[in-house]
Design a protein around this motif. Structure first.
Motif, short mmCIF file in Angstrom:
data_model
loop_
_atom_site.label_atom_id
_atom_site.label_comp_id
_atom_site.label_asym_id
_atom_site.label_seq_id
_atom_site.Cartn_x
_atom_site.Cartn_y
_atom_site.Cartn_z
N HIS A 33 0.88 -1.32 0.04
CA HIS A 33 0.16 0.12 -0.16
C HIS A 33 0.83 1.32 0.01
N THR A 87 -3.60 -3.12 -1.51
CA THR A 87 -3.60 -3.33 0.19
C THR A 87 -2.21 -3.80 0.72
N ASP A 145 -9.20 -4.83 7.80
CA ASP A 145 -8.25 -3.68 8.20
C ASP A 145 -7.34 -3.65 6.81
N ASP A 146 -7.29 -4.45 6.16
CA ASP A 146 -6.33 -4.32 4.72
C ASP A 146 -7.08 -3.29 3.86
N ASP A 192 -6.64 0.23 5.22
CA ASP A 192 -5.25 0.53 4.97
C ASP A 192 -5.23 0.97 3.74
N THR A 199 -8.24 6.82 14.59
CA THR A 199 -6.81 6.36 14.70
C THR A 199 -5.89 7.60 15.29
N TYR A 241 -1.06 8.69 9.65
CA TYR A 241 -0.44 8.10 8.80
C TYR A 241 0.55 8.91 8.08
N ASP A 279 7.55 0.84 11.86
CA ASP A 279 6.98 1.16 10.55
C ASP A 279 7.42 2.64 9.81
#
Lengths: 561, 561
Positions: free
Chosen positions: A403, A425, A436-437, A440, A489, B401, B440
């Motif tokens: 992604h 993804t 979730d994928d 994302d 988030t 993000y 990440d």
């Protein structure tokens, strides 16, 4: 608006309930889709239409902020399907002189501004005539099958907001109808502009029916997948008649665009033999196998005009597939890929001759320095028909993070003029995306599309960045979260370091702590500058007063008579 | 090599154990750092040096694949610190004619190729003379404080592999020494080329000591943060003497580069007053506050040559900070930012006059269409001194993000010529990064840096993509995982859909299922093409044979005598 009667144009809009493939209700236990915090769905009324936006309410006296909204009507029972917004518009057109060609391009070229075009103009904040003109010249498409009246009109073209597509669909290995309907609703919550149903396994027809009836966005498919199921997985048994029959079946259900790999010509297939990754498109490899087995030209190419006849009757748009797209950066922009692109240009002309809306699919895997060439060639060869690319991934070395590898390429190719970005993804190359994928992937692509809008200077794109940055700078934490692509988030991350509710009103952040904060200091700098400017201004005034001889009203001598 | 005796150049390399700030051992329970599957650390012997690589063992008869390795010696007790690899080199130089200037630039300009340069040449697979020349002309830096002999030499410059930096460091709000040492080891496992310790709270000195002694990569700091602690958070009390004292303290410990905000000049500060996000750099805002409070020029600017004297004695490199960098896309490339850049160019000349290695920091938040201008201006104004940028983020709307929003900008700016990319984690703007966030961030930036290397055509960069793509195409699943940036995640994702061990040897993937797979079909296409070519070849041969009169050895008439 929530009329569930048949519209007479297909088998998917009738009064009968959605099909069940077993005694188990496939959508019995779907998870609820939550709304966004501090947001409400509002319908902007204009031109006799009600166009949805999501209105984000802010604090600190800031005006509410409206964002483009793809989530569709909320709280609808999936057994009933969404309200049929476009039904009266479609019926009126069929009544008032149906020519047999129901494409938006056909109306546009006859100078007709449809309600769909007006709806799009409100959504994109431009003139309806501009929408019509872009569709007429083929530089934009408005996918809107007459049998998918539930869809809220949207447009794909490089003079509009960059759009994103999310792929869903079951396979032989996994997933059920309910999961796919859930992924559809989940995708559009996060901002998917279209959704492709790439199902390849059991129950293709039924899965699609549930998806279309519940989709507020255009649905795309790759019909050759279902054809392959019908011939039990043997590509050699495919025929144009089976293909046309399948197109009609899917068009009757309401699919809005079809990926069709008509550019995979017999002569191009050997060009792929020495590639690092050969042919990676499923549709492309199916057609390649057919061509080689029969040693014949691709029937999708030779019978392209028969396909156009189906497309225009339902207003299904072409998404001309790039079956020979590169599957690795090593294969990017090679002879096979570019030969196919030439053929897609040729097919665009034929589609346009029939007033069939057309977009062109693009790669795939392309290192950054080769991305722009793709757009430049596509625009020239396909005469600015909208480009619709998969990523591209800018490197092959990060499975599990594609992604990200692809969002880099997607942002760039969007900036260069690609109209729609097909998401990738984190599961790409590894497995089937779960919920979730999907999220994302959609978020990564919302970032890419918005970054492209900013870089293209799309009017209005900068406003959201500025509203969020202002909230950030003024320590309006909640507003910062609410204006973001994923408020929950953002808030959760803030909570991890500073969980106390009071921290959401704190004029500092966890990076610097309460004693020292750069943003706090800047506020002080601003005050000091203002004060110094004021003082400098007063000093200048004092000097001026002195220079003028100390009279209180300097101009009075001249004007006070 | 694992000598722990003092090297006589600082207070951090002596025999005494690392300092403990309380009765609690800060590194008593650090999590073990696992290696990569199917990989082994190998030391390539060349030119009398042993340079580490990670060797990935492959299946199917493929040769092992070596990748650049930043992880340092493994299994070392953090109480002892890493072996002092560079100690004999440093000592030999000090013995054989120490001029008081110990910078790699100083040696390079005198035509000396140091062991550090040779080490780098092996790592980068280029000639040592090229390394020396790039350092001499200022186009690359080799950060290597004489008091950080544990570091494995690396180079930052646009004619080498693009590097990435990971930020760690405690703050007033959170985290302990042990956590920071863990983050250091975790960062270099995943590929961080340098690490910045941005600690701002308690125990700054001790935290840094533990980090440097255990770091195989160069360590950077922002010394003004510690100065601010020393004056109890009141920027007005800062002085050049306190600053120089702090530089010496940190240089003695072995910090390899200092971010110094000497370009925040008094006259530029008012340019920030009307920005959306004012001054967002901590160091920049501290200096701005000092300048305004005293209404004086920045002492880092006026006393820059005194700072150079410290830098060259220890070979600490400058990372000239962009204290006026934009904190939002709205503020990108504005007058404040570009005015400061002019000053950084001026300071580069002064640093180079002292043979002090210098890189230049860059933004921040920049929409895609404004990124290239940053690199072009920096290269011209700072005469190609290495550029070191934070992202940039290409949009402000995705807190949570920002590893993605910034990886997009980082990949592009790296392609355009930026030498090192400072990572951004998903927690940016929201909180302090934990272990997962660090990973990440590092992975997103390894992607960006590698994508930039590919786009720049760096020799060797394409090889890893090709090896992985070939493994993918040949269904060597384990090899695909092992060649990826994060094998465990790739494998876990594959397991989610196809958990059976046999699936790792399966010639299909979960996207299409066993009955139909595009990659499988391509294999068949390849065979068919080969067969057809063979048949065509045989037919041509047959025709040739016929045309030649049917003689078995066509040439025999001519040569058989």
């Amino acid at each position: 608006m929530s009329d569930k009667s048949a519209n007479g144009n297909g088998n998917g809009n009738g009064k009968r309930p959605l099909p069940q493939v077993s005694a188990v209700d496939p959508v019995a236990n779907l998870p609820a889709i939550e709304g966004f915090p501090a947001s409400e769905k509002v319908y902007v009324e204009a031109d006799g239409l009600a166009v949805p936006v999501r209105r984000i309410h802010l604090t600190g006296g800031e005006p509410a902020f409206d964002v483009y909204d793809t989530s569709g009507p909320q709280g609808v029972d999936p057994h009933h399907g969404l309200p049929k917004l476009r039904k009266p518009w479609i019926e009126a057109r069929l009544r008032d002189g149906d020519s047999g060609n129901r494409s938006q391009m056909h109306y546009a070229r006859r100078g007709i501004i449809t309600p769909e075009m007006k709806f799009v103009a409100i959504r994109e904040q431009c003139a309806p005539e501009f929408v019509r003109d872009e569709i007429a010249r083929g530089r934009a498409i408005l996918p809107a099958n007459i049998n998918h009246p539930e869809s809220e009109p949207m447009i794909i073209g490089r003079n509009f907001l960059v759009k994103i597509n999310a792929n869903i669909g079951n396979s032989a290995v996994s997933s059920t109808i309910g999961e796919e309907v859930d992924k559809l609703r989940w995708s559009v919550k996060w901002g998917a502009d279209t959704v492709m149903d790439l199902s390849t396994g059991e129950n293709i027809h039924e899965t699609r029916e549930w998806i279309i009836r519940n989709s507020p966005v255009p649905i795309g498919t790759v019909p050759i997948y279902q054809c392959l199921e019908k011939v039990k997985g043997d590509p050699e048994k495919l025929t144009i008649d089976l293909f046309l029959e399948t197109l009609i079946e899917q068009a009757e259900q309401g699919v809005d665009y079809f990926t069709i790999h008509a550019g995979v010509r017999l002569a191009y297939i050997p060009y792929t033999a020495n590639r690092v990754t050969g042919i990676v498109s499923r549709g492309g490899s199916i057609m390649a196998k057919w061509c080689l087995s029969h040693h014949k030209e691709n029937f999708l190419y030779t019978d392209f005009e028969r396909i156009c006849e189906v497309m225009k009757k339902y207003d299904v748009a072409f998404s001309l597939g790039d079956g020979l797209r590169p599957g690795s950066t090593a294969d990017a922009n090679d002879r096979a890929q570019l030969a196919e692109l030439d053929t897609l240009g040729e097919l665009t002309d034929i589609a346009w001759k029939h007033d069939v809306q057309t977009m062109i699919e693009g790669p795939g895997h392309v290192a950054m320095h080769k991305i722009k060439e793709n757009v430049d060639l596509q625009m020239r060869i396909c005469k600015e028909a909208p480009f619709y690319t998969l990523g591209p991934l800018v490197t092959d070395i990060a499975p599990g993070y594609d992604h990200i590898t692809s969002a880099i390429g997607a942002a760039m190719i969007g900036w260069f003029g690609t109209a729609m970005l097909c998401y990738v993804t984190p599961k790409e190359h590894l497995g089937l995306p779960d919920r979730d994928d999907v999220k994302d992937g959609v978020i990564a692509y919302k970032i890419a599309a918005h970054a492209a809008d900013l870089a293209k200077g799309h009017p209005g794109a900068q406003k959201r960045d500025d509203a969020l940055s202002k909230a950030r700078f003024e320590f309006r934490w909640q507003d910062q979260f609410h204006l973001s692509l994923d408020p929950d988030t953002a808030k959760d991350f803030h909570d991890e370091t500073l969980p106390a509710p009071a921290a959401k009103g704190a004029h500092f952040c966890s990076m610097c702590g309460p004693k020292f904060c750069s943003m706090k200091i800047t506020g002080e700098v601003r005050e000091m500058v203002a004060k110094q400017e004021l003082e400098a201004g007063l000093a200048a005034k004092a000097q001026e007063f002195k220079d003028s001889g100390g009279k209180l009203y300097a101009g009075s001598d001249d004007h006070d008579h």
